[in-house]
Write a protein that holds these residues in place. Structure first.
Motif, PDB file in Angstrom:
ATOM      1  N   MET A   1      27.314  46.908  81.719  1.00 27.64           N
ATOM      2  CA  MET A   1      28.314  47.459  81.239  1.00 27.64           C
ATOM      3  C   MET A   1      29.736  48.859  81.633  1.00 27.64           C
ATOM      4  O   MET A   1      30.619  49.148  81.543  1.00 27.64           O
ATOM      5  CB  MET A   1      28.773  46.625  80.595  1.00 27.64           C
ATOM      6  N   SER A   2      28.629  49.622  80.465  1.00 24.40           N
ATOM      7  CA  SER A   2      29.354  50.870  79.987  1.00 24.40           C
ATOM      8  C   SER A   2      29.084  52.285  80.780  1.00 24.40           C
ATOM      9  O   SER A   2      29.704  52.470  81.447  1.00 24.40           O
ATOM     10  CB  SER A   2      28.143  51.527  78.762  1.00 24.40           C
ATOM     11  N   GLN A   3      27.982  51.564  81.657  1.00 22.80           N
ATOM     12  CA  GLN A   3      27.761  52.599  82.940  1.00 22.80           C
ATOM     13  C   GLN A   3      28.796  51.701  83.856  1.00 22.80           C
ATOM     14  O   GLN A   3      29.072  53.368  84.852  1.00 22.80           O
ATOM     15  CB  GLN A   3      26.903  51.985  83.906  1.00 22.80           C
ATOM     16  N   TYR A   4      29.167  50.534  83.926  1.00 25.98           N
ATOM     17  CA  TYR A   4      30.377  50.834  85.161  1.00 25.98           C
ATOM     18  C   TYR A   4      31.379  51.036  84.776  1.00 25.98           C
ATOM     19  O   TYR A   4      32.159  51.954  85.431  1.00 25.98           O
ATOM     20  CB  TYR A   4      30.526  49.317  85.260  1.00 25.98           C
ATOM     21  N   VAL A   5      31.880  51.773  83.717  1.00 27.85           N
ATOM     22  CA  VAL A   5      33.511  52.106  82.960  1.00 27.85           C
ATOM     23  C   VAL A   5      32.953  53.575  83.047  1.00 27.85           C
ATOM     24  O   VAL A   5      33.943  54.030  83.736  1.00 27.85           O
ATOM     25  CB  VAL A   5      33.171  51.694  81.001  1.00 27.85           C
ATOM     26  N   LEU A   6      32.395  53.828  82.809  1.00 24.36           N
ATOM     27  CA  LEU A   6      32.017  55.670  83.380  1.00 24.36           C
ATOM     28  C   LEU A   6      32.165  55.691  84.938  1.00 24.36           C
ATOM     29  O   LEU A   6      32.491  56.624  85.238  1.00 24.36           O
ATOM     30  CB  LEU A   6      30.539  55.766  83.157  1.00 24.36           C
ATOM     31  N   LEU A   7      32.040  55.009  86.004  1.00 24.26           N
ATOM     32  CA  LEU A   7      32.244  54.783  87.168  1.00 24.26           C
ATOM     33  C   LEU A   7      33.876  55.013  87.542  1.00 24.26           C
ATOM     34  O   LEU A   7      34.088  55.892  88.366  1.00 24.26           O
ATOM     35  CB  LEU A   7      30.083  53.878  87.730  1.00 24.26           C
ATOM     36  N   ARG A   8      33.568  53.473  86.717  1.00 26.53           N
ATOM     37  CA  ARG A   8      35.333  54.026  87.377  1.00 26.53           C
ATOM     38  C   ARG A   8      36.061  54.420  86.556  1.00 26.53           C
ATOM     39  O   ARG A   8      37.174  55.139  87.936  1.00 26.53           O
ATOM     40  CB  ARG A   8      35.568  52.991  86.352  1.00 26.53           C
ATOM     41  N   ILE A   9      35.502  55.229  85.386  1.00 26.17           N
ATOM     42  CA  ILE A   9      36.685  56.498  85.257  1.00 26.17           C
ATOM     43  C   ILE A   9      36.434  57.687  85.988  1.00 26.17           C
ATOM     44  O   ILE A   9      37.213  58.478  86.251  1.00 26.17           O
ATOM     45  CB  ILE A   9      35.925  57.083  83.398  1.00 26.17           C
ATOM     46  N   GLN A  10      34.986  58.398  85.973  1.00 29.77           N
ATOM     47  CA  GLN A  10      35.031  59.232  87.133  1.00 29.77           C
ATOM     48  C   GLN A  10      35.887  58.778  88.568  1.00 29.77           C
ATOM     49  O   GLN A  10      36.115  59.726  89.012  1.00 29.77           O
ATOM     50  CB  GLN A  10      33.716  59.104  87.493  1.00 29.77           C
ATOM     51  N   ALA A  11      35.330  57.950  88.967  1.00 29.43           N
ATOM     52  CA  ALA A  11      36.396  57.320  90.568  1.00 29.43           C
ATOM     53  C   ALA A  11      37.719  57.968  90.150  1.00 29.43           C
ATOM     54  O   ALA A  11      38.679  58.660  91.050  1.00 29.43           O
ATOM     55  CB  ALA A  11      36.068  56.153  90.956  1.00 29.43           C
ATOM     56  N   ILE A  12      39.112  57.380  88.981  1.00 30.30           N
ATOM     57  CA  ILE A  12      40.312  56.956  89.005  1.00 30.30           C
ATOM     58  C   ILE A  12      40.405  58.883  88.135  1.00 30.30           C
ATOM     59  O   ILE A  12      41.584  59.543  88.821  1.00 30.30           O
ATOM     60  CB  ILE A  12      40.427  56.953  87.580  1.00 30.30           C
ATOM     61  N   GLN A  13      39.584  59.991  87.988  1.00 26.94           N
ATOM     62  CA  GLN A  13      39.652  60.679  88.141  1.00 26.94           C
ATOM     63  C   GLN A  13      39.859  61.864  89.186  1.00 26.94           C
ATOM     64  O   GLN A  13      40.606  62.619  89.325  1.00 26.94           O
ATOM     65  CB  GLN A  13      38.395  61.936  86.774  1.00 26.94           C
ATOM     66  N   GLU A  14      39.070  61.640  89.822  1.00 31.93           N
ATOM     67  CA  GLU A  14      39.374  62.179  91.196  1.00 31.93           C
ATOM     68  C   GLU A  14      40.388  61.709  91.759  1.00 31.93           C
ATOM     69  O   GLU A  14      40.400  62.891  92.841  1.00 31.93           O
ATOM     70  CB  GLU A  14      37.883  62.176  91.777  1.00 31.93           C
ATOM     71  N   GLU A  15      40.259  60.270  92.416  1.00 35.22           N
ATOM     72  CA  GLU A  15      41.421  60.216  92.681  1.00 35.22           C
ATOM     73  C   GLU A  15      42.969  60.820  92.363  1.00 35.22           C
ATOM     74  O   GLU A  15      43.711  61.218  92.753  1.00 35.22           O
ATOM     75  CB  GLU A  15      41.981  58.456  92.100  1.00 35.22           C
ATOM     76  N   LEU A  16      43.086  61.013  90.735  1.00 34.72           N
ATOM     77  CA  LEU A  16      44.196  61.552  90.438  1.00 34.72           C
ATOM     78  C   LEU A  16      44.123  63.332  90.331  1.00 34.72           C
ATOM     79  O   LEU A  16      44.699  63.739  90.776  1.00 34.72           O
ATOM     80  CB  LEU A  16      44.333  61.645  88.797  1.00 34.72           C
ATOM     81  N   GLU A  17      42.439  63.516  90.797  1.00 33.84           N
ATOM     82  CA  GLU A  17      42.455  65.396  90.722  1.00 33.84           C
ATOM     83  C   GLU A  17      43.456  65.063  92.367  1.00 33.84           C
ATOM     84  O   GLU A  17      43.921  66.519  92.735  1.00 33.84           O
ATOM     85  CB  GLU A  17      41.662  66.020  90.448  1.00 33.84           C
ATOM     86  N   ALA A  18      42.788  64.386  93.729  1.00 34.57           N
ATOM     87  CA  ALA A  18      43.338  64.760  94.858  1.00 34.57           C
ATOM     88  C   ALA A  18      44.566  63.935  94.986  1.00 34.57           C
ATOM     89  O   ALA A  18      45.595  64.937  95.669  1.00 34.57           O
ATOM     90  CB  ALA A  18      42.326  63.111  96.045  1.00 34.57           C
ATOM     91  N   LEU A  19      45.604  63.155  94.341  1.00 31.46           N
ATOM     92  CA  LEU A  19      46.784  62.964  94.041  1.00 31.46           C
ATOM     93  C   LEU A  19      47.209  64.650  93.539  1.00 31.46           C
ATOM     94  O   LEU A  19      48.685  64.637  94.123  1.00 31.46           O
ATOM     95  CB  LEU A  19      47.057  62.118  93.157  1.00 31.46           C
ATOM     96  N   LYS A  20      47.124  64.808  92.606  1.00 29.90           N
ATOM     97  CA  LYS A  20      47.613  66.465  92.403  1.00 29.90           C
ATOM     98  C   LYS A  20      47.351  67.287  92.869  1.00 29.90           C
ATOM     99  O   LYS A  20      48.421  67.847  92.927  1.00 29.90           O
ATOM    100  CB  LYS A  20      46.673  66.909  90.739  1.00 29.90           C
ATOM    101  N   LYS A  21      46.516  67.488  93.743  1.00 27.05           N
ATOM    102  CA  LYS A  21      46.871  68.131  94.985  1.00 27.05           C
ATOM    103  C   LYS A  21      47.462  68.653  96.129  1.00 27.05           C
ATOM    104  O   LYS A  21      48.155  68.871  96.499  1.00 27.05           O
ATOM    105  CB  LYS A  21      44.567  68.637  95.285  1.00 27.05           C
ATOM    106  N   THR A  22      47.712  66.766  96.046  1.00 27.28           N
ATOM    107  CA  THR A  22      48.980  66.438  97.356  1.00 27.28           C
ATOM    108  C   THR A  22      50.199  66.467  96.751  1.00 27.28           C
ATOM    109  O   THR A  22      50.691  67.262  97.909  1.00 27.28           O
ATOM    110  CB  THR A  22      48.782  64.782  97.710  1.00 27.28           C
ATOM    111  N   VAL A  23      50.532  66.884  95.774  1.00 22.03           N
ATOM    112  CA  VAL A  23      51.393  66.549  95.432  1.00 22.03           C
ATOM    113  C   VAL A  23      51.480  68.550  95.243  1.00 22.03           C
ATOM    114  O   VAL A  23      52.864  68.829  95.616  1.00 22.03           O
ATOM    115  CB  VAL A  23      51.978  66.253  93.932  1.00 22.03           C
ATOM    116  N   ILE A  24      50.394  69.158  94.745  1.00 29.44           N
ATOM    117  CA  ILE A  24      51.187  70.740  94.406  1.00 29.44           C
ATOM    118  C   ILE A  24      50.969  71.038  96.080  1.00 29.44           C
ATOM    119  O   ILE A  24      52.094  71.827  96.068  1.00 29.44           O
ATOM    120  CB  ILE A  24      49.963  71.475  93.803  1.00 29.44           C
ATOM    121  N   HIS A  25      50.590  70.563  96.968  1.00 28.62           N
ATOM    122  CA  HIS A  25      50.514  71.246  98.405  1.00 28.62           C
ATOM    123  C   HIS A  25      52.272  70.622  99.379  1.00 28.62           C
ATOM    124  O   HIS A  25      52.986  71.463  99.412  1.00 28.62           O
ATOM    125  CB  HIS A  25      49.737  70.560  99.040  1.00 28.62           C
ATOM    126  N   GLN A  26      52.343  68.973  98.593  1.00 31.97           N
ATOM    127  CA  GLN A  26      54.042  68.537  99.236  1.00 31.97           C
ATOM    128  C   GLN A  26      54.788  69.638  98.236  1.00 31.97           C
ATOM    129  O   GLN A  26      56.082  69.877  98.599  1.00 31.97           O
ATOM    130  CB  GLN A  26      54.328  67.616  98.884  1.00 31.97           C
TER     131      GLN A  26
END
Length: 66
Positions: A1-26
């Motif tokens: 369970m804790s491994q799943y939560v850590l992987l999910r947090i990492q995926a969310i962080q990567e998605e937020l970074e990609a979104l941040k780059k997109t917004v900055i570029h726009q």
């Protein structure tokens, strides 16, 4: 369970970074003027040309008064 939560947090962080780059570029891209070069550099565009183009593009949306 804790491994799943850590992987999910990492995926969310990567998605937020990609979104941040997109917004900055726009935001940065909206401040840049488009430069007309090459074939169009010596072409003069009048207000009448712009009005005619606007009417052609939006002819089905807006009822123009002539």
């Amino acid at each position: 369970m804790s491994q799943y939560v850590l992987l999910r947090i990492q995926a969310i962080q990567e998605e937020l970074e990609a979104l941040k780059k997109t917004v900055i570029h726009q935001l940065e891209g909206s401040r840049n003027k488009t430069q007309i070069k090459g074939l169009w550099k010596d072409v003069l565009v009048t207000d009448e040309d712009l009005e005619s183009a606007e009417k052609a593009v939006f002819r089905d949306v807006i009822q123009w008064e002539d």
